[in-house]
Design an enzyme around this catalytic site. Sequence first.
Site, PDB file in Angstrom:
ATOM      1  N   GLY A  14      19.240  57.384  36.325  1.00 11.54           N
ATOM      2  CA  GLY A  14      19.126  57.083  34.900  1.00 11.54           C
ATOM      3  C   GLY A  14      17.692  56.777  34.491  1.00 11.54           C
ATOM      4  O   GLY A  14      17.255  57.128  33.392  1.00 11.54           O
ATOM      5  N   ASN A  15      16.939  56.154  35.408  1.00 11.12           N
ATOM      6  CA  ASN A  15      15.554  55.776  35.101  1.00 11.12           C
ATOM      7  C   ASN A  15      14.622  56.979  34.972  1.00 11.12           C
ATOM      8  O   ASN A  15      13.490  56.840  34.531  1.00 11.12           O
ATOM      9  CB  ASN A  15      15.018  54.824  36.167  1.00 11.12           C
ATOM     10  CG  ASN A  15      15.013  55.456  37.547  1.00 11.12           C
ATOM     11  OD1 ASN A  15      16.009  56.016  38.004  1.00 11.12           O
ATOM     12  ND2 ASN A  15      13.886  55.398  38.209  1.00 11.12           N
ATOM     13  N   LYS A 135      34.627  51.069  35.268  1.00  7.75           N
ATOM     14  CA  LYS A 135      33.310  51.416  34.737  1.00  7.75           C
ATOM     15  C   LYS A 135      33.170  50.949  33.280  1.00  7.75           C
ATOM     16  O   LYS A 135      33.933  51.375  32.408  1.00  7.75           O
ATOM     17  CB  LYS A 135      33.163  52.935  34.836  1.00  7.75           C
ATOM     18  CG  LYS A 135      31.770  53.422  34.857  1.00  7.75           C
ATOM     19  CD  LYS A 135      31.108  53.365  36.208  1.00  7.75           C
ATOM     20  CE  LYS A 135      29.650  53.773  36.038  1.00  7.75           C
ATOM     21  NZ  LYS A 135      28.750  53.287  37.033  1.00  7.75           N
ATOM     22  N   LYS A 220      27.516  60.302  39.327  1.00  5.19           N
ATOM     23  CA  LYS A 220      26.675  61.512  39.407  1.00  5.19           C
ATOM     24  C   LYS A 220      26.242  61.846  40.841  1.00  5.19           C
ATOM     25  O   LYS A 220      26.045  63.015  41.164  1.00  5.19           O
ATOM     26  CB  LYS A 220      25.451  61.402  38.490  1.00  5.19           C
ATOM     27  CG  LYS A 220      24.400  60.402  38.934  1.00  5.19           C
ATOM     28  CD  LYS A 220      23.095  61.060  39.261  1.00  5.19           C
ATOM     29  CE  LYS A 220      22.060  60.150  39.860  1.00  5.19           C
ATOM     30  NZ  LYS A 220      22.244  58.773  40.110  1.00  5.19           N
ATOM     31  N   LYS A 282      25.504  56.303  46.345  1.00 13.33           N
ATOM     32  CA  LYS A 282      24.424  57.161  46.873  1.00 13.33           C
ATOM     33  C   LYS A 282      24.591  57.339  48.375  1.00 13.33           C
ATOM     34  O   LYS A 282      24.490  58.447  48.905  1.00 13.33           O
ATOM     35  CB  LYS A 282      23.041  56.555  46.589  1.00 13.33           C
ATOM     36  CG  LYS A 282      22.725  56.484  45.109  1.00 13.33           C
ATOM     37  CD  LYS A 282      21.337  55.927  44.862  1.00 13.33           C
ATOM     38  CE  LYS A 282      21.210  55.378  43.460  1.00 13.33           C
ATOM     39  NZ  LYS A 282      21.636  56.284  42.392  1.00 13.33           N
TER      40      LYS A 282
END
Length: 320
Positions: A14-15, A135, A220, A282
Amino acid sequence: MERNEKYILIALGGNAFQTKGEPGTTENYWKNAYRAANTIVRIVKEGYKVAITHGNGPQVGTILEWMERSKDRIPPLAMDIAGAMTQGWLGYLLMQAIDNTLVKEGIRDSVKGAVAIVNQVLVSKDDPAWQNPTKYVGSYYTKEEAERLAKEKGWIIKPDPRGGYRRVVPSPDPKENIEVGAVKKLIEEGWIVIASGGGGIPVIRNEDGTLQGVEAVIDKDLAGEVLATALGVGTFVILTDVDGAYINYGKPDQKKLDVVTVSELEKYYKEGHFKPGSMGPKVLAAIRFIKHGGRKAMIGHLQKGYEVIKGESGTIVVPD
Ligand code: ADP
Ligand code: MG
Protein backbone atom coordinates in the site's frame (compact mmCIF):
# COMPACT_ATOMS: atom_id res chain seq x y z
CA MET A 1 5.45 -27.16 -12.76
CA GLU A 2 7.75 -25.58 -15.28
CA ARG A 3 9.41 -22.36 -14.14
CA ASN A 4 10.73 -19.50 -16.17
CA GLU A 5 13.80 -17.99 -14.46
CA LYS A 6 13.45 -14.77 -16.43
CA TYR A 7 9.86 -14.16 -15.28
CA ILE A 8 9.32 -12.23 -12.09
CA LEU A 9 6.21 -11.16 -10.20
CA ILE A 10 6.48 -8.10 -7.97
CA ALA A 11 3.88 -7.31 -5.31
CA LEU A 12 3.81 -3.65 -4.25
CA GLY A 13 2.51 -2.73 -0.80
CA GLY A 14 0.00 0.00 0.00
CA ASN A 15 2.89 2.37 0.76
CA ALA A 16 3.95 2.21 -2.88
CA PHE A 17 1.17 4.71 -3.67
CA GLN A 18 0.30 6.44 -0.43
CA THR A 19 3.06 6.94 2.11
CA LYS A 20 1.92 6.91 5.72
CA GLY A 21 1.29 10.44 6.99
CA GLU A 22 1.34 11.98 3.50
CA PRO A 23 -1.91 13.33 2.00
CA GLY A 24 -3.23 11.32 -0.95
CA THR A 25 -3.07 14.14 -3.49
CA THR A 26 -2.82 13.61 -7.24
CA GLU A 27 0.77 14.95 -7.12
CA ASN A 28 1.76 12.49 -4.42
CA TYR A 29 0.15 9.60 -6.26
CA TRP A 30 2.20 10.42 -9.35
CA LYS A 31 5.39 10.95 -7.35
CA ASN A 32 5.00 7.54 -5.71
CA ALA A 33 4.02 5.81 -8.96
CA TYR A 34 7.22 7.13 -10.60
CA ARG A 35 9.29 5.89 -7.67
CA ALA A 36 7.86 2.38 -8.09
CA ALA A 37 8.23 2.63 -11.88
CA ASN A 38 11.93 3.41 -11.51
CA THR A 39 12.55 0.19 -9.62
CA ILE A 40 10.48 -1.80 -12.12
CA VAL A 41 12.31 -0.37 -15.13
CA ARG A 42 15.69 -1.17 -13.57
CA ILE A 43 14.53 -4.78 -13.31
CA VAL A 44 13.24 -4.80 -16.89
CA LYS A 45 16.68 -3.57 -17.98
CA GLU A 46 18.20 -6.71 -16.45
CA GLY A 47 16.25 -8.73 -19.01
CA TYR A 48 13.38 -9.85 -16.78
CA LYS A 49 9.79 -10.13 -17.94
CA VAL A 50 7.80 -8.48 -15.19
CA ALA A 51 4.27 -8.83 -13.84
CA ILE A 52 3.16 -6.48 -11.07
CA THR A 53 0.45 -6.64 -8.47
CA HIS A 54 -0.40 -4.04 -5.84
CA GLY A 55 -2.42 -3.43 -2.68
CA ASN A 56 -5.47 -1.13 -2.54
CA GLY A 57 -6.40 -0.84 1.15
CA PRO A 58 -6.17 2.97 1.47
CA GLN A 59 -7.77 3.55 -1.94
CA VAL A 60 -10.74 1.25 -1.46
CA GLY A 61 -11.21 2.97 1.92
CA THR A 62 -11.25 6.34 0.16
CA ILE A 63 -13.86 5.18 -2.37
CA LEU A 64 -16.09 3.73 0.35
CA GLU A 65 -15.89 7.04 2.21
CA TRP A 66 -16.76 9.04 -0.93
CA MET A 67 -19.79 6.81 -1.43
CA GLU A 68 -20.78 7.13 2.22
CA ARG A 69 -20.59 10.93 2.14
CA SER A 70 -22.59 11.33 -1.07
CA LYS A 71 -25.14 8.58 -0.44
CA ASP A 72 -28.09 11.02 -0.32
CA ARG A 73 -27.47 12.02 -3.93
CA ILE A 74 -25.76 9.01 -5.53
CA PRO A 75 -26.56 5.41 -4.58
CA PRO A 76 -23.48 3.74 -3.07
CA LEU A 77 -22.10 0.91 -5.18
CA ALA A 78 -21.09 -2.58 -4.09
CA MET A 79 -17.60 -3.38 -2.78
CA ASP A 80 -16.55 -5.49 -5.77
CA ILE A 81 -17.19 -2.46 -7.99
CA ALA A 82 -15.11 -0.30 -5.64
CA GLY A 83 -12.32 -2.87 -5.99
CA ALA A 84 -12.55 -2.66 -9.78
CA MET A 85 -12.28 1.14 -9.55
CA THR A 86 -9.01 0.89 -7.62
CA GLN A 87 -7.55 -1.45 -10.24
CA GLY A 88 -8.24 1.17 -12.89
CA TRP A 89 -7.01 4.05 -10.72
CA LEU A 90 -3.71 2.51 -9.62
CA GLY A 91 -3.24 0.52 -12.82
CA TYR A 92 -3.40 3.72 -14.85
CA LEU A 93 -0.84 5.51 -12.65
CA LEU A 94 1.64 2.65 -12.86
CA MET A 95 1.03 2.07 -16.56
CA GLN A 96 1.82 5.64 -17.53
CA ALA A 97 4.67 6.05 -15.03
CA ILE A 98 6.35 2.88 -16.33
CA ASP A 99 5.83 3.83 -19.96
CA ASN A 100 7.24 7.32 -19.45
CA THR A 101 10.20 5.94 -17.54
CA LEU A 102 10.91 3.56 -20.43
CA VAL A 103 10.83 6.56 -22.77
CA LYS A 104 13.22 8.56 -20.56
CA GLU A 105 15.58 5.62 -20.36
CA GLY A 106 15.47 5.30 -24.14
CA ILE A 107 14.29 1.67 -24.03
CA ARG A 108 10.65 2.15 -24.95
CA ASP A 109 11.23 0.23 -28.19
CA SER A 110 12.66 -2.88 -26.56
CA VAL A 111 9.41 -3.71 -24.73
CA LYS A 112 5.79 -3.46 -25.75
CA GLY A 113 4.96 -1.15 -22.84
CA ALA A 114 2.91 -1.48 -19.68
CA VAL A 115 -0.71 -2.56 -19.48
CA ALA A 116 -3.07 -2.87 -16.50
CA ILE A 117 -5.94 -5.29 -16.57
CA VAL A 118 -9.14 -5.43 -14.55
CA ASN A 119 -8.87 -8.81 -12.91
CA GLN A 120 -11.21 -11.19 -11.06
CA VAL A 121 -10.05 -13.77 -8.53
CA LEU A 122 -12.09 -16.80 -7.59
CA VAL A 123 -12.89 -17.57 -3.95
CA SER A 124 -14.85 -20.48 -2.51
CA LYS A 125 -18.42 -20.27 -1.23
CA ASP A 126 -17.35 -22.75 1.46
CA ASP A 127 -14.37 -20.73 2.70
CA PRO A 128 -14.41 -20.62 6.54
CA ALA A 129 -13.74 -16.84 6.27
CA TRP A 130 -17.45 -16.30 5.49
CA GLN A 131 -18.24 -17.38 9.05
CA ASN A 132 -15.61 -15.07 10.52
CA PRO A 133 -15.25 -11.64 8.84
CA THR A 134 -12.01 -9.99 10.02
CA LYS A 135 -11.11 -7.21 7.62
CA TYR A 136 -12.05 -3.61 8.60
CA VAL A 137 -13.22 -1.49 5.65
CA GLY A 138 -14.64 1.99 5.01
CA SER A 139 -15.77 4.74 7.37
CA TYR A 140 -15.77 4.86 11.16
CA TYR A 141 -19.20 5.07 12.82
CA THR A 142 -20.67 5.69 16.28
CA LYS A 143 -22.31 2.75 18.03
CA GLU A 144 -25.82 4.04 17.12
CA GLU A 145 -24.99 4.54 13.44
CA ALA A 146 -23.34 1.14 13.36
CA GLU A 147 -26.43 -0.58 14.78
CA ARG A 148 -28.67 1.16 12.25
CA LEU A 149 -26.42 0.19 9.30
CA ALA A 150 -26.18 -3.38 10.48
CA LYS A 151 -29.99 -3.58 10.44
CA GLU A 152 -30.49 -1.62 7.17
CA LYS A 153 -27.78 -3.23 5.05
CA GLY A 154 -27.08 -6.50 6.79
CA TRP A 155 -23.49 -5.35 7.42
CA ILE A 156 -21.43 -6.89 10.18
CA ILE A 157 -20.02 -4.11 12.30
CA LYS A 158 -17.36 -4.43 15.00
CA PRO A 159 -15.47 -2.03 17.24
CA ASP A 160 -12.15 -1.16 15.55
CA PRO A 161 -9.10 -1.37 17.83
CA ARG A 162 -8.13 2.09 16.45
CA GLY A 163 -11.43 3.53 17.76
CA GLY A 164 -15.07 3.75 16.63
CA TYR A 165 -17.12 1.12 14.86
CA ARG A 166 -16.46 -0.18 11.37
CA ARG A 167 -17.77 -2.63 8.86
CA VAL A 168 -15.90 -5.93 8.68
CA VAL A 169 -15.88 -8.20 5.65
CA PRO A 170 -14.49 -11.70 5.12
CA SER A 171 -11.06 -12.27 3.60
CA PRO A 172 -11.38 -15.62 1.80
CA ASP A 173 -8.43 -17.49 0.34
CA PRO A 174 -7.80 -16.87 -3.38
CA LYS A 175 -8.20 -20.00 -5.52
CA GLU A 176 -7.72 -18.96 -9.13
CA ASN A 177 -6.98 -15.89 -11.23
CA ILE A 178 -9.81 -15.85 -13.79
CA GLU A 179 -7.93 -13.95 -16.52
CA VAL A 180 -4.52 -15.62 -16.03
CA GLY A 181 -4.48 -16.89 -19.63
CA ALA A 182 -4.63 -13.33 -20.93
CA VAL A 183 -1.95 -12.16 -18.48
CA LYS A 184 0.34 -14.95 -19.65
CA LYS A 185 -0.12 -14.11 -23.33
CA LEU A 186 0.64 -10.45 -22.69
CA ILE A 187 3.82 -11.23 -20.77
CA GLU A 188 5.00 -13.66 -23.46
CA GLU A 189 4.49 -10.92 -26.02
CA GLY A 190 6.69 -8.53 -24.05
CA TRP A 191 4.19 -6.43 -22.09
CA ILE A 192 4.81 -5.41 -18.48
CA VAL A 193 1.49 -6.47 -16.97
CA ILE A 194 -0.23 -5.03 -13.90
CA ALA A 195 -2.73 -7.62 -12.65
CA SER A 196 -4.61 -8.91 -9.62
CA GLY A 197 -4.68 -5.37 -8.14
CA GLY A 198 -5.86 -5.22 -4.54
CA GLY A 199 -5.85 -9.03 -4.47
CA GLY A 200 -8.26 -9.08 -7.40
CA ILE A 201 -12.01 -8.52 -7.52
CA PRO A 202 -13.42 -11.37 -5.41
CA VAL A 203 -15.91 -13.55 -7.30
CA ILE A 204 -17.62 -16.87 -6.68
CA ARG A 205 -18.67 -19.39 -9.30
CA ASN A 206 -22.38 -20.26 -9.30
CA GLU A 207 -23.75 -23.77 -9.93
CA ASP A 208 -24.49 -22.84 -13.55
CA GLY A 209 -20.88 -21.77 -14.14
CA THR A 210 -21.48 -18.01 -14.03
CA LEU A 211 -19.37 -15.63 -11.96
CA GLN A 212 -20.66 -13.23 -9.34
CA GLY A 213 -18.87 -10.51 -7.35
CA VAL A 214 -18.95 -10.78 -3.55
CA GLU A 215 -18.56 -8.36 -0.64
CA ALA A 216 -15.13 -9.39 0.58
CA VAL A 217 -11.47 -8.50 0.21
CA ILE A 218 -8.66 -10.80 -0.85
CA ASP A 219 -5.16 -10.44 0.55
CA LYS A 220 -2.97 -9.10 -2.28
CA ASP A 221 0.10 -11.17 -1.33
CA LEU A 222 -1.84 -14.45 -1.31
CA ALA A 223 -3.54 -13.57 -4.60
CA GLY A 224 -0.11 -12.57 -5.95
CA GLU A 225 1.15 -16.07 -5.14
CA VAL A 226 -1.76 -17.67 -7.02
CA LEU A 227 -0.88 -15.57 -10.07
CA ALA A 228 2.90 -16.12 -9.74
CA THR A 229 2.42 -19.89 -9.57
CA ALA A 230 -0.03 -20.01 -12.47
CA LEU A 231 2.34 -17.91 -14.61
CA GLY A 232 5.26 -20.18 -13.70
CA VAL A 233 7.50 -17.27 -12.65
CA GLY A 234 10.83 -18.24 -11.09
CA THR A 235 10.92 -15.36 -8.61
CA PHE A 236 8.19 -13.79 -6.48
CA VAL A 237 9.10 -10.49 -4.82
CA ILE A 238 7.04 -8.77 -2.12
CA LEU A 239 8.02 -5.13 -1.57
CA THR A 240 6.74 -3.37 1.55
CA ASP A 241 7.80 -0.81 4.20
CA VAL A 242 10.09 -3.05 6.24
CA ASP A 243 13.43 -4.54 5.15
CA GLY A 244 12.46 -8.18 5.63
CA ALA A 245 10.68 -10.74 7.78
CA TYR A 246 11.85 -10.74 11.39
CA ILE A 247 11.58 -13.28 14.14
CA ASN A 248 10.78 -11.83 17.58
CA TYR A 249 9.72 -8.66 15.73
CA GLY A 250 9.56 -5.58 17.92
CA LYS A 251 11.37 -7.31 20.80
CA PRO A 252 14.93 -6.54 21.95
CA ASP A 253 16.16 -9.80 20.39
CA GLN A 254 14.43 -9.30 17.03
CA LYS A 255 16.35 -10.77 14.12
CA LYS A 256 15.93 -10.33 10.40
CA LEU A 257 15.86 -13.52 8.37
CA ASP A 258 18.36 -13.30 5.49
CA VAL A 259 18.32 -16.59 3.58
CA VAL A 260 15.79 -19.06 4.96
CA THR A 261 14.54 -22.44 3.75
CA VAL A 262 10.84 -22.96 3.34
CA SER A 263 10.70 -25.54 6.19
CA GLU A 264 12.51 -23.26 8.62
CA LEU A 265 10.23 -20.36 7.70
CA GLU A 266 7.16 -22.54 8.12
CA LYS A 267 8.32 -23.45 11.62
CA TYR A 268 8.60 -19.72 12.52
CA TYR A 269 5.23 -19.06 10.89
CA LYS A 270 3.56 -21.72 13.04
CA GLU A 271 5.26 -20.28 16.13
CA GLY A 272 3.43 -16.99 15.44
CA HIS A 273 6.34 -14.68 14.58
CA PHE A 274 4.48 -12.84 11.81
CA LYS A 275 1.42 -10.70 12.48
CA PRO A 276 -1.86 -11.76 10.81
CA GLY A 277 -2.97 -9.19 8.24
CA SER A 278 0.51 -7.70 7.67
CA MET A 279 3.70 -9.84 7.61
CA GLY A 280 1.73 -13.07 8.16
CA PRO A 281 0.17 -13.28 4.68
CA LYS A 282 3.48 -12.25 3.03
CA VAL A 283 5.32 -15.11 4.71
CA LEU A 284 2.47 -17.53 3.95
CA ALA A 285 2.48 -16.41 0.29
CA ALA A 286 6.26 -16.98 0.11
CA ILE A 287 5.91 -20.46 1.68
CA ARG A 288 3.14 -21.44 -0.74
CA PHE A 289 5.11 -20.15 -3.73
CA ILE A 290 8.15 -22.31 -2.92
CA LYS A 291 5.99 -25.35 -2.09
CA HIS A 292 4.28 -24.94 -5.45
CA GLY A 293 7.63 -25.18 -7.21
CA GLY A 294 8.91 -21.58 -7.17
CA ARG A 295 12.68 -21.02 -6.96
CA LYS A 296 12.98 -17.90 -4.85
CA ALA A 297 10.62 -15.69 -2.88
CA MET A 298 11.82 -12.36 -1.50
CA ILE A 299 10.38 -9.94 1.04
CA GLY A 300 12.02 -6.53 1.33
CA HIS A 301 11.77 -2.75 1.39
CA LEU A 302 10.23 -0.96 -1.59
CA GLN A 303 13.00 1.69 -1.48
CA LYS A 304 15.53 -1.12 -2.01
CA GLY A 305 13.51 -3.04 -4.60
CA TYR A 306 16.42 -3.44 -6.99
CA GLU A 307 18.81 -4.67 -4.26
CA VAL A 308 16.14 -7.09 -3.01
CA ILE A 309 15.85 -8.66 -6.45
CA LYS A 310 19.63 -8.86 -6.72
CA GLY A 311 19.66 -10.75 -3.41
CA GLU A 312 21.55 -7.95 -1.63
CA SER A 313 18.75 -6.91 0.73
CA GLY A 314 15.63 -8.38 2.34
CA THR A 315 14.63 -11.94 3.24
CA ILE A 316 15.13 -14.68 0.65
CA VAL A 317 13.09 -17.86 0.91
CA VAL A 318 14.46 -20.91 -0.89
CA PRO A 319 13.48 -24.58 -1.27
CA ASP A 320 14.88 -27.03 1.35
P1 ADP B 1 1.82 -3.78 2.80
O1 ADP B 1 0.98 -2.59 2.54
O2 ADP B 1 3.14 -3.72 2.12
O3 ADP B 1 1.11 -5.09 2.57
P2 ADP B 1 1.64 -4.34 5.67
O4 ADP B 1 1.44 -3.20 6.65
O5 ADP B 1 0.46 -5.20 5.39
O6 ADP B 1 2.24 -3.69 4.35
O7 ADP B 1 2.84 -5.28 6.19
C1 ADP B 1 4.12 -4.74 6.54
C2 ADP B 1 4.22 -4.54 8.05
O8 ADP B 1 4.31 -5.81 8.73
C3 ADP B 1 5.44 -3.82 8.53
O9 ADP B 1 5.26 -2.42 8.52
C4 ADP B 1 5.67 -4.37 9.96
O10 ADP B 1 5.34 -3.42 10.93
C5 ADP B 1 4.69 -5.52 10.07
N1 ADP B 1 5.22 -6.75 10.67
C6 ADP B 1 4.50 -7.58 11.48
N2 ADP B 1 5.20 -8.63 11.86
C7 ADP B 1 6.44 -8.50 11.29
C8 ADP B 1 7.63 -9.31 11.31
N3 ADP B 1 7.68 -10.45 12.01
N4 ADP B 1 8.69 -8.88 10.60
C9 ADP B 1 8.64 -7.74 9.89
N5 ADP B 1 7.54 -6.93 9.84
C10 ADP B 1 6.46 -7.31 10.52
MG1 MG C 1 -0.62 -5.82 3.63
